[in-house]
Design an enzyme around this catalytic site. Sequence first.
Site, short mmCIF file in Angstrom:
data_model
loop_
_atom_site.label_atom_id
_atom_site.label_comp_id
_atom_site.label_asym_id
_atom_site.label_seq_id
_atom_site.Cartn_x
_atom_site.Cartn_y
_atom_site.Cartn_z
CD GLU A 183 -2.83 -1.20 0.49
OE1 GLU A 183 -3.06 -0.72 -0.50
OE2 GLU A 183 -2.91 -2.63 -0.34
CG HIS B 13 -6.05 -6.73 -8.60
ND1 HIS B 13 -7.58 -5.80 -9.02
CD2 HIS B 13 -6.02 -5.32 -8.29
CE1 HIS B 13 -7.32 -4.67 -8.29
NE2 HIS B 13 -6.61 -4.60 -7.80
#
Length: 683
Positions: A374, A461
């Site tokens: 993140e 993704h």
Amino acid sequence: MLSSSSSSSNGSSHRRAPRAAAVALAGVAAFLAAAVQSGAAAATPERAPAAPAQADPGALPVKLTPAQRTALIREADAQKAATAQELNLGAQERLVVRDVVKDADGTVHTRYERTYAGLPVLGGDLVVATAGDGRTEAVTRATRAAITVPSLTPAVAAGQAERQALGAARAEQAGRPDVSGGPRKVVWAASGTPALAYETVVGGLRHDGTPQELHVVTDATTGERLWAYQAVRNGTGHTVYSGTVPLTTAQSGSAYTLTDGARGNHRTYNLNRGTSGTGTLFSGADDVWGDGTPSNLESAAADAHYGAALTWDYYRNVHGRNGIRGDGVGAYSRVHYGNNYVNAFWSDSCFCMTYGDGSGNANPLTSIDVAAHEMTHGLTSATAKLVYSGESGGLNEATSDILGAAVEFHADNSSDVGDYLIGEEIDINGDGTPLRYMDQPSKDGSSKDTWYSGIGSIDVHYSSGPANHFFYLLSEGSGARTINGVSYNSPTADGLPVTGIGRAKAEQIWFRALTTKFTSTTNYAAARTGTLAVAGELYGTTSAEYKAVQDAWAGVAVGARPGGPGGGTSFENAADVSIPDNGAAVTSSITVSGRAGNAPAGLQVGVDIVHTWRGDLVIDLLAPDGTAYRLKNFSSSDSADDVNTTYTVDASAEAANGTWQLRVQDQATRDTGYVNSWQLTFP
């Protein structure tokens, strides 16, 4: 994110006004090395030395203090008008300094945004590499198109753009979508011809409860939707108990707080199942945090705080970067977001990481690799700003996987050993399998092992797979092996082996490419070009490391190997060289080495020049001994734009090794351009 889820003239006597030619882009594909994906060879030596090279210390970044970084930014800001002029930007264009990286040899890589008539240019970013003596060495642009629009007056009302954006959010089953501040007027340049547009940001929540920052770009003339992407990057992770670890905290009176003064005052807050605001800073009477169980709210906070510290230290100690933005300021963490929220995410708007507690609020998503993943989204936003859609979105997501894995290895935590598995301890499928596999991405059932022409249309993704696979191949090589107790077996697209160069070198190459070569629209072909350029800077173009980068990309179907299918051994120079209007000739050089004897009779000279009214140009190839071979003559009637072709030259009388030059001269007034790149290919 870790989620599973031409115009023509009226005659030679009447010259038209100069106009820079637009290069057609696929989606938000970057301009660099577009030919590579169709099989063209790229710069590479015929043979590499057996002994691996050491990185050129002069090409490595130096650790800048906040004051040093501020001084470099201030200097670049003072020179931005002169830089814009040198880059031949239009009269209404302005540069805005965003980031700076300095190498030990004095080279400075300055990243700029652009404005046009005061409007932000989306997809107008560029990076300028300046030598220590002030010379411009290279320019990497997100777009080659000339930034100009016919009118600054919209034909479409802002309200129409807002309704379109809200409709896009509702189509994704967003909850409570809202637009704060209304659409802003911009110039869209990330794909196709630049256009006056509106950018509308839709807030609210996505269908899974993740905060939403949906950016929708609408053509202000036609009302067509040009692009849409999410600015909140999130992921599904897991809590791995990191054991008893030291935490840097702060004491205020008799209380302690999760405040890390050694790392930009990073703080960890408790949202206590809320979904907005900052939450409450964790504090306690002692300096002991959690008991290792999810039911103790401090346990997840300790994991998040620890993971943020590890990530900060990795970027500082390995790459010399002082915080995500390079300014010494720490992001903050929020834990216990929502109820049964199986996700974690990064948000630019709050400059923070946020973690849910997983299914049943029993598995906080606060492991080392999730925290690093993140925070790396924040790094990407501060540097390349890869648009989170299309191929650039896949590269954005892969960057967080790649550097997240690097942080996990660097942490050397015995409770969470480094590996090339993403989310390896999340039991998302009920069988204990990882979320993603870097050695063979397709093992997750959705990710792609190799590049193909439509990969930009799938979820980011899954389109991240080829880049993750590339990094694994570059680090460890192909075939079966066991690392830290985990078995891997990585295949290649062309069936040929790849010899790895080690993770430490691979992560340096990727990080440097991200911070000095990639732009917002970089695609897979451009990522290949950027990483090759970095390998050349660090280890030389005749090194084993350089060849390994090319082989690893060939292993995921991006480009070809030297001498393999797709053609010969090639040497390339992709640095921009401006061509003065009706001025002196300019040259661009390529040094050829590792060749035996003379050059071939069929030497191929690939030329990519961006220039209006190409008939103005005279182009020669200069052999190492100075012999000139004419490639293109002057032609007053050739009004087309650009030279993008391959010439065949009988150079059999010339020694192959040495410095070859492309010489270009503009012999008429009013039209300008630059050498984009050129290459020599030896059949």
